[in-house]
Design an enzyme around this catalytic site. Structure first.
Site, PDB file in Angstrom:
ATOM      1  N   ARG A 186      49.683  33.479  47.478  1.00 52.41           N
ATOM      2  CA  ARG A 186      48.316  32.803  47.591  1.00 52.41           C
ATOM      3  C   ARG A 186      48.631  31.293  47.471  1.00 52.41           C
ATOM      4  NH1 ARG A 186      43.890  34.871  43.409  1.00 52.41           N
ATOM      5  NH2 ARG A 186      44.833  33.536  41.751  1.00 52.41           N
ATOM      6  N   THR A 214      43.868  26.816  47.721  1.00 52.78           N
ATOM      7  CA  THR A 214      42.709  27.479  48.431  1.00 52.78           C
ATOM      8  C   THR A 214      42.316  28.838  47.931  1.00 52.78           C
ATOM      9  OG1 THR A 214      44.043  28.589  50.052  1.00 52.78           O
ATOM     10  CG2 THR A 214      42.961  26.323  50.606  1.00 52.78           C
ATOM     11  N   ASP A 271      50.063  35.997  35.542  1.00 51.18           N
ATOM     12  CA  ASP A 271      50.494  36.072  36.808  1.00 51.18           C
ATOM     13  C   ASP A 271      51.449  37.182  36.692  1.00 51.18           C
ATOM     14  OD1 ASP A 271      51.349  33.736  39.245  1.00 51.18           O
ATOM     15  OD2 ASP A 271      52.439  35.623  38.760  1.00 51.18           O
ATOM     16  N   ASP A 324      55.150  36.478  38.066  1.00 49.26           N
ATOM     17  CA  ASP A 324      56.040  35.932  37.136  1.00 49.26           C
ATOM     18  C   ASP A 324      56.251  36.679  35.993  1.00 49.26           C
ATOM     19  OD1 ASP A 324      55.987  33.514  38.802  1.00 49.26           O
ATOM     20  OD2 ASP A 324      54.312  32.670  37.600  1.00 49.26           O
TER      21      ASP A 324
HETATM   22  C1  PRP Z   1      49.204  37.666  43.442  1.00 51.52           C
HETATM   23  C2  PRP Z   1      49.096  39.366  43.274  1.00 51.52           C
HETATM   24  C3  PRP Z   1      48.556  39.659  44.598  1.00 51.52           C
HETATM   25  C4  PRP Z   1      47.593  38.317  44.694  1.00 51.52           C
HETATM   26  C5  PRP Z   1      46.360  38.829  44.573  1.00 51.52           C
HETATM   27  O1  PRP Z   1      50.376  37.319  43.970  1.00 51.52           O
HETATM   28  O2  PRP Z   1      50.390  40.022  43.195  1.00 51.52           O
HETATM   29  O3  PRP Z   1      49.297  39.687  45.684  1.00 51.52           O
HETATM   30  O4  PRP Z   1      48.083  37.246  43.767  1.00 51.52           O
HETATM   31  O5  PRP Z   1      45.426  37.601  44.360  1.00 51.52           O
HETATM   32  P1  PRP Z   1      44.268  38.130  45.638  1.00 51.52           P
HETATM   33  O6  PRP Z   1      43.646  39.162  45.328  1.00 51.52           O
HETATM   34  O7  PRP Z   1      43.368  36.519  45.145  1.00 51.52           O
HETATM   35  O8  PRP Z   1      44.795  37.504  46.763  1.00 51.52           O
HETATM   36  P2  PRP Z   1      51.033  35.957  44.228  1.00 51.52           P
HETATM   37  O9  PRP Z   1      50.162  35.215  45.386  1.00 51.52           O
HETATM   38  O10 PRP Z   1      50.791  35.201  43.016  1.00 51.52           O
HETATM   39  O11 PRP Z   1      52.360  36.103  44.764  1.00 51.52           O
HETATM   40  P3  PRP Z   1      53.741  36.644  43.939  1.00 51.52           P
HETATM   41  O12 PRP Z   1      53.586  38.112  43.767  1.00 51.52           O
HETATM   42  O13 PRP Z   1      54.702  36.514  45.121  1.00 51.52           O
HETATM   43  O14 PRP Z   1      53.759  35.989  42.669  1.00 51.52           O
HETATM   44  N1  URA Z   2      47.506  37.082  40.984  1.00 51.46           N
HETATM   45  C1  URA Z   2      47.821  37.487  39.704  1.00 51.46           C
HETATM   46  O1  URA Z   2      49.299  37.647  39.455  1.00 51.46           O
HETATM   47  N2  URA Z   2      47.068  37.413  38.589  1.00 51.46           N
HETATM   48  C2  URA Z   2      45.628  37.128  38.568  1.00 51.46           C
HETATM   49  O2  URA Z   2      45.100  37.274  37.823  1.00 51.46           O
HETATM   50  C3  URA Z   2      45.385  36.962  40.029  1.00 51.46           C
HETATM   51  C4  URA Z   2      46.256  36.785  40.909  1.00 51.46           C
END
Ligand code: PRP
Ligand code: URA
Length: 216
Positions: A111, A115, A207, A210
């Site tokens: 993400r 945005t 997160d 993380d």
């Molecule tokens: C997180 C999560 C989803 C997304 C959800 O990933 O694992 O993929 O955010 O958010 P959304 O419904 O608003 O799209 P992130 O983008 O943080 O990536 P990561 O798993 O690599 O940390």
């Molecule tokens: N991605 C995450 O990991 N946590 C949230 O709450 C939203 C997006």
């Protein structure tokens, strides 16, 4: 007023006490990486058990020590598990414990921090994918942007029979995903209250990526 998903036949909101207990442990900010990872895997398995409850079976003949009998085994379409990177990876081993012969694809999305829209960086799927039942995994369904994009990418590669599994969903993301892909069955561990100004789920668990991988 937030959307009511009670009568939606494509949305399955988990109420099992074991799943709810484990999700509560996940939410706790004191839960460390090792335990967090283990819980995500266990929830993946428990939710996978539910999501795969409609797999077709066929009767085969087996000889027990007592007699011959007809008995059911899994039939029909093969499976693919497709985690959305990174956090979706955490649920894969739990599902593979149930279906060890499933193939695994990967979709890389993150993400944009400003945005909150998903940015694609990877896509590798079992080929051909059209004949497989596909289980897409991601612990978090927040705005729904990542899930919608991942499923669009899978459909562009020929995927048809798609299920989406998340541990925590926000009503906003659930509604968006169901509207964008009404053919997809959505399995939710727990439906949370709403998103905050940074598009994080409240109360959520922070997160997910993380916390699974110990980064930040
Ligand atoms: C997180 C999560 C989803 C997304 C959800 O990933 O694992 O993929 O955010 O958010 P959304 O419904 O608003 O799209 P992130 O983008 O943080 O990536 P990561 O798993 O690599 O940390
Ligand atoms: N991605 C995450 O990991 N946590 C949230 O709450 C939203 C997006």
């Amino acid at each position: 007023m937030s959307a009511d998903f009670t009568d939606n036949k494509q949305i399955f909101i988990n109420r099992h006490p074991l799943v709810q207990h484990k999700i509560s442990m996940l939410r706790d900010s004191r839960t460390g990486t090792n335990e967090f990872r283990q819980l995500v895997e266990e929830i993946g398995m428990l939710m996978g058990y539910e999501a795969l409850s409609d797999l077709p079976t066929k009767e085969i003949e087996i000889e027990t020590p007592i007699e011959k009998c007809m008995t059911p085994v899994i039939a029909g379409r093969k499976l693919a598990v497709v985690p959305i990177l990174r956090a979706g990876l955490g649920m894969v081993t739990g599902i593979l414990a149930l279906t060890p012969t499933a193939k695994v694809g990967h979709i890389g999305l993150y993400r944009d921090p400003d945005t909150h829209e998903p940015v694609e960086y990877y896509c590798k799927l079992p080929d051909p994918i059209s004949e497989r039942t596909i289980v897409v995994t991601d612990p978090m369904l927040a705005t729904g942007g990542s899930a919608c994009d991942a499923i669009r990418m899978i459909k562009e590669h020929g995927g048809v029979h798609i299920k989406f599994m998340c541990i925590i969903a926000a009503p906003e993301g659930l509604e968006r995903l169901n509207k964008a892909h009404p053919d997809v069955q959505i399995y939710v561990g727990h439906l949370d209250r709403c998103l905050n100004d940074h598009a994080y789920i409240m109360p959520g668990l922070g997160d997910a990526g993380d916390r699974i991988f110990g980064t930040k």
